[in-house]
Design a protein around this motif. Structure first.
Motif, short mmCIF file in Angstrom:
data_model
loop_
_atom_site.label_atom_id
_atom_site.label_comp_id
_atom_site.label_asym_id
_atom_site.label_seq_id
_atom_site.Cartn_x
_atom_site.Cartn_y
_atom_site.Cartn_z
N GLU A 68 0.83 -1.21 0.00
CA GLU A 68 0.00 0.00 0.00
C GLU A 68 0.86 1.27 0.00
OE1 GLU A 68 -3.21 0.01 -0.53
OE2 GLU A 68 -3.24 -2.18 -0.53
N ILE A 69 1.99 1.21 0.71
CA ILE A 69 2.93 2.34 0.68
C ILE A 69 3.44 2.52 -0.75
CG2 ILE A 69 5.24 3.06 1.39
CD1 ILE A 69 4.64 1.77 4.14
N TRP A 70 3.82 1.42 -1.38
CA TRP A 70 4.34 1.48 -2.74
C TRP A 70 3.29 2.03 -3.71
CZ3 TRP A 70 3.16 -1.18 -7.32
CH2 TRP A 70 4.08 -1.02 -8.33
N ARG A 71 2.02 1.65 -3.51
CA ARG A 71 0.95 2.18 -4.37
C ARG A 71 0.78 3.69 -4.19
NH1 ARG A 71 -3.51 -2.60 -3.52
NH2 ARG A 71 -2.57 -4.04 -5.02
N ALA A 72 0.90 4.15 -2.94
CA ALA A 72 0.71 5.57 -2.66
C ALA A 72 1.92 6.40 -3.08
CB ALA A 72 0.42 5.78 -1.17
N ALA A 73 3.11 5.80 -3.04
CA ALA A 73 4.35 6.51 -3.37
C ALA A 73 5.21 5.65 -4.28
CB ALA A 73 5.10 6.87 -2.09
N PRO A 74 4.80 5.47 -5.53
CA PRO A 74 5.50 4.52 -6.41
C PRO A 74 6.92 4.94 -6.79
CG PRO A 74 3.81 5.72 -7.62
CD PRO A 74 3.65 6.08 -6.18
N ARG A 75 7.24 6.22 -6.72
CA ARG A 75 8.59 6.65 -7.08
C ARG A 75 9.50 6.82 -5.86
NH1 ARG A 75 5.54 10.34 -10.21
NH2 ARG A 75 6.38 12.04 -8.96
N GLY A 76 8.99 6.55 -4.67
CA GLY A 76 9.80 6.69 -3.46
C GLY A 76 10.71 5.49 -3.25
N GLN A 77 11.62 5.65 -2.33
CA GLN A 77 12.49 4.55 -1.93
C GLN A 77 12.01 4.08 -0.57
OE1 GLN A 77 16.57 5.75 -2.10
NE2 GLN A 77 16.56 5.90 -4.32
N HIS A 78 11.65 2.80 -0.49
CA HIS A 78 11.04 2.26 0.72
C HIS A 78 11.92 1.18 1.31
CE1 HIS A 78 7.76 4.56 -0.80
NE2 HIS A 78 7.63 3.77 -1.85
N ILE A 79 11.96 1.14 2.63
CA ILE A 79 12.73 0.13 3.35
C ILE A 79 11.76 -0.70 4.17
CG2 ILE A 79 14.48 -0.25 5.14
CD1 ILE A 79 15.68 2.47 4.29
N ALA A 80 11.88 -2.02 4.04
CA ALA A 80 11.06 -2.94 4.84
C ALA A 80 11.99 -3.70 5.78
CB ALA A 80 10.31 -3.91 3.95
N VAL A 81 11.68 -3.69 7.07
CA VAL A 81 12.46 -4.40 8.06
C VAL A 81 11.62 -5.55 8.58
CG1 VAL A 81 13.63 -4.23 10.29
CG2 VAL A 81 13.66 -2.29 8.71
N GLU A 82 12.14 -6.77 8.47
CA GLU A 82 11.44 -7.95 8.97
C GLU A 82 12.46 -8.91 9.58
OE1 GLU A 82 9.34 -10.41 10.54
OE2 GLU A 82 8.21 -8.84 9.53
N PRO A 83 12.42 -9.10 10.91
CA PRO A 83 13.42 -9.93 11.57
C PRO A 83 13.19 -11.44 11.43
CG PRO A 83 11.92 -9.03 13.20
CD PRO A 83 11.54 -8.42 11.87
N LEU A 84 11.99 -11.87 11.12
CA LEU A 84 11.73 -13.31 11.01
C LEU A 84 12.20 -13.81 9.65
CD1 LEU A 84 8.17 -13.43 12.61
CD2 LEU A 84 10.37 -13.96 13.68
N PRO A 85 13.13 -14.75 9.63
CA PRO A 85 13.74 -15.18 8.37
C PRO A 85 12.75 -15.66 7.31
CG PRO A 85 15.00 -16.04 10.22
CD PRO A 85 13.76 -15.42 10.79
N HIS A 86 11.76 -16.46 7.70
CA HIS A 86 10.83 -16.97 6.69
C HIS A 86 9.98 -15.85 6.08
CE1 HIS A 86 8.23 -17.00 10.26
NE2 HIS A 86 7.19 -17.06 9.43
N LEU A 87 9.64 -14.84 6.88
CA LEU A 87 8.89 -13.70 6.34
C LEU A 87 9.80 -12.79 5.53
CD1 LEU A 87 6.58 -12.89 9.37
CD2 LEU A 87 5.97 -14.04 7.24
N PHE A 88 11.06 -12.67 5.93
CA PHE A 88 12.01 -11.88 5.16
C PHE A 88 12.18 -12.47 3.76
CE2 PHE A 88 16.34 -11.07 3.67
CZ PHE A 88 16.34 -9.70 3.66
N ARG A 89 12.29 -13.80 3.68
CA ARG A 89 12.41 -14.46 2.37
C ARG A 89 11.17 -14.22 1.52
NH1 ARG A 89 15.02 -18.16 5.70
NH2 ARG A 89 13.14 -19.43 5.95
N LEU A 90 10.00 -14.23 2.16
CA LEU A 90 8.76 -13.96 1.44
C LEU A 90 8.77 -12.53 0.87
CD1 LEU A 90 5.85 -14.85 0.69
CD2 LEU A 90 5.14 -13.94 2.90
#
Length: 97
Positions: A68-90
């Motif tokens: 949803e962030i990407w949809r609202a700001a498609p030209r921005g640079q976004h960082i996603a932080v996810e500490p759980l390895p299986h979710l990070f891979r997803l």
């Protein structure tokens, strides 16, 4: 505004109770990737982010809010932080590096 003054308080309370019960029922029936606060956040994204805004999603889980962030700001640079390895891979599969 006039109608608001004309409706007795007991009717207002009764209607609010019914609406709240429907809300609780919807939470049980329509389990999905979003919770109630996510819809509020999405409204904020759509109203406040510019197409080139940058965002950080802490605890990105499966990336629903990041999308949803990407949809609202498609030209921005976004960082996603996810500490759980299986979710990070997803997230890597969905969004790349």
């Amino acid at each position: 505004m006039m109608l608001k003054k004309m409706v007795p308080d007991f009717v207002k309370v009764f209607l609010k109770k019914i609406v709240y019960r429907f809300y609780l029922l919807s939470l049980k029936l329509f389990k999905g990737p979003f919770d109630a606060y996510d819809f509020q956040a999405i409204r904020i994204f759509r109203s406040q982010l510019k197409p080139d805004s940058n965002c950080i999603d802490i605890g990105a889980h499966a990336g629903h809010i990041l999308r949803e962030i990407w949809r609202a700001a498609p030209r921005g640079q976004h960082i996603a932080v996810e500490p759980l390895p299986h979710l990070f891979r997803l997230l890597e599969k969905k969004f790349g590096n």
